[in-house]
Design an enzyme around this catalytic site. Structure first.
Site, short mmCIF file in Angstrom:
data_model
loop_
_atom_site.label_atom_id
_atom_site.label_comp_id
_atom_site.label_asym_id
_atom_site.label_seq_id
_atom_site.Cartn_x
_atom_site.Cartn_y
_atom_site.Cartn_z
N HIS A 17 8.81 -47.45 38.85
CA HIS A 17 8.72 -46.59 40.05
C HIS A 17 9.08 -47.05 41.20
CE1 HIS A 17 4.21 -46.13 37.73
NE2 HIS A 17 5.26 -44.46 37.87
N LYS A 41 -6.21 -39.24 34.17
CA LYS A 41 -5.78 -39.89 34.31
C LYS A 41 -7.57 -41.01 34.07
CE LYS A 41 -1.37 -40.41 33.38
NZ LYS A 41 -0.32 -41.37 33.95
N ARG A 90 12.78 -40.92 33.07
CA ARG A 90 13.11 -41.92 31.90
C ARG A 90 13.39 -41.58 30.34
NH1 ARG A 90 7.34 -44.28 31.89
NH2 ARG A 90 7.51 -41.74 31.03
N SER A 128 2.40 -47.42 33.24
CA SER A 128 1.89 -48.30 33.61
C SER A 128 0.50 -48.73 32.41
CB SER A 128 1.20 -47.06 34.52
OG SER A 128 1.97 -46.71 35.15
N1 COA Z 1 8.82 -46.23 35.34
C1 COA Z 1 7.98 -46.60 34.85
N2 COA Z 1 6.64 -45.80 34.48
C2 COA Z 1 7.54 -44.24 34.80
C3 COA Z 1 8.10 -43.95 35.90
C4 COA Z 1 9.47 -45.21 36.25
N3 COA Z 1 9.89 -44.30 36.91
N4 COA Z 1 8.33 -42.25 36.19
C5 COA Z 1 6.78 -41.72 35.01
N5 COA Z 1 6.57 -43.68 34.50
C6 COA Z 1 5.25 -43.57 34.18
C7 COA Z 1 3.99 -44.18 34.56
O1 COA Z 1 4.33 -45.52 34.22
C8 COA Z 1 2.87 -43.32 33.97
O2 COA Z 1 2.98 -44.17 32.82
P1 COA Z 1 1.32 -43.87 32.02
O3 COA Z 1 1.44 -42.19 31.07
O4 COA Z 1 1.69 -44.29 30.38
O5 COA Z 1 0.28 -44.17 32.86
C9 COA Z 1 3.50 -42.12 33.44
O6 COA Z 1 5.39 -42.14 33.63
C10 COA Z 1 3.42 -40.78 34.33
O7 COA Z 1 2.32 -41.83 35.24
P2 COA Z 1 2.93 -41.54 37.31
O8 COA Z 1 4.30 -41.92 37.18
O9 COA Z 1 1.88 -42.67 37.50
O10 COA Z 1 2.78 -39.97 37.18
P3 COA Z 1 1.73 -38.85 36.67
O11 COA Z 1 2.40 -38.30 35.66
O12 COA Z 1 0.32 -39.81 36.55
O13 COA Z 1 1.39 -38.00 38.15
C11 COA Z 1 0.46 -36.34 39.17
C12 COA Z 1 0.71 -36.86 38.24
C13 COA Z 1 0.05 -36.99 39.24
C14 COA Z 1 1.76 -35.89 39.76
C15 COA Z 1 -0.26 -34.49 38.26
O14 COA Z 1 -1.07 -34.87 37.70
C16 COA Z 1 -0.05 -33.69 39.42
O15 COA Z 1 0.94 -33.14 40.88
N6 COA Z 1 -1.88 -34.05 40.24
C17 COA Z 1 -2.46 -33.02 41.26
C18 COA Z 1 -2.68 -32.18 40.31
C19 COA Z 1 -2.06 -30.71 40.74
O16 COA Z 1 -1.40 -30.62 41.73
N7 COA Z 1 -1.93 -30.03 39.48
C20 COA Z 1 -0.81 -29.91 38.94
C21 COA Z 1 0.29 -29.84 38.39
S1 COA Z 1 1.51 -28.76 38.26
#
Ligand code: COA
Length: 159
Positions: A17, A41, A90, A128
């Site tokens: 991140h 989550k 990724r 994560s």
């Molecule tokens: N390096 C390491 N890990 C990464 C990464 C990077 N560069 N990019 C993504 N990841 C991993 C994270 O560690 C995480 O792993 P996990 O699933 O094993 O925990 C996963 O990829 C993605 O997590 P994160 O980057 O924290 O984002 P997310 O996918 O949880 O986020 C939101 C999603 C919050 C953006 C989305 O749910 C959202 O917009 N929510 C708000 C409500 C909304 O508008 N919903 C409609 C969406 S269309």
């Protein structure tokens, strides 16, 4: 000045991140890390704790700040008058989920563009949930997360 939102659950924030954030900070005038309170989550850390853990790693990134948000991401982006949402890609396995989310967000708010950046390949297998699994079982996560996050994980899983 162009504002970009870097949204995520960040439970916890990883070196991957941080790599994406540093790349975004070079491309935009300001980057706002936005921690989703309404993530699907079940996070280990509270939104406030996740904000703290990220903020402590922003030395050298003066154009970055961190907030949490609830509700729809695109509504948040609109309120902030952001031009873009940035996400890390990724590997190919991230593509389908990210593609669907980007298109849905575009449908909801055509003015906000989603931009993808590739983190350094050293982080292509960092996630994560894997980091939490390793920490929970007493493994060493110091290569995958900032030092303060490693400490917070050790404390969270201490028996
Ligand atoms: N390096 C390491 N890990 C990464 C990464 C990077 N560069 N990019 C993504 N990841 C991993 C994270 O560690 C995480 O792993 P996990 O699933 O094993 O925990 C996963 O990829 C993605 O997590 P994160 O980057 O924290 O984002 P997310 O996918 O949880 O986020 C939101 C999603 C919050 C953006 C989305 O749910 C959202 O917009 N929510 C708000 C409500 C909304 O508008 N919903 C409609 C969406 S269309």
């Amino acid at each position: 000045m162009k504002l970009c939102i870097y949204p995520g659950t960040f439970d916890p924030f990883t070196n991957g991140h941080l790599d994406v954030l540093a790349r975004a900070a070079k491309l935009f005038g300001h980057v706002r890390v936005a921690i989703a309170i309404d993530s699907t989550k079940a996070p280990l850390f509270s939104p406030e704790r996740r904000v703290e853990l990220i903020r402590a790693n922003l030395a050298g990134l003066p154009n970055v700040d961190v907030v949490s948000f609830d509700g729809l991401l695109v509504e948040f982006a609109r309120r902030q008058q952001a031009q873009a949402i940035i996400r890390g890609l990724r590997a190919l396995s991230d593509f389908e989920f990210e593609f669907n989310m980007a298109l849905m967000n575009r449908h909801l708010e055509p003015q906000v563009e989603t931009i993808f950046v590739m983190p350094n390949e050293a982080y292509s297998y960092t996630s994560s949930s894997l980091v939490k699994q390793i920490a929970k079982l007493g493994g060493d996560v110091t290569k995958f997360v900032p030092a303060n996050v490693a400490t917070a994980l050790r404390e969270a899983y201490a028996v």
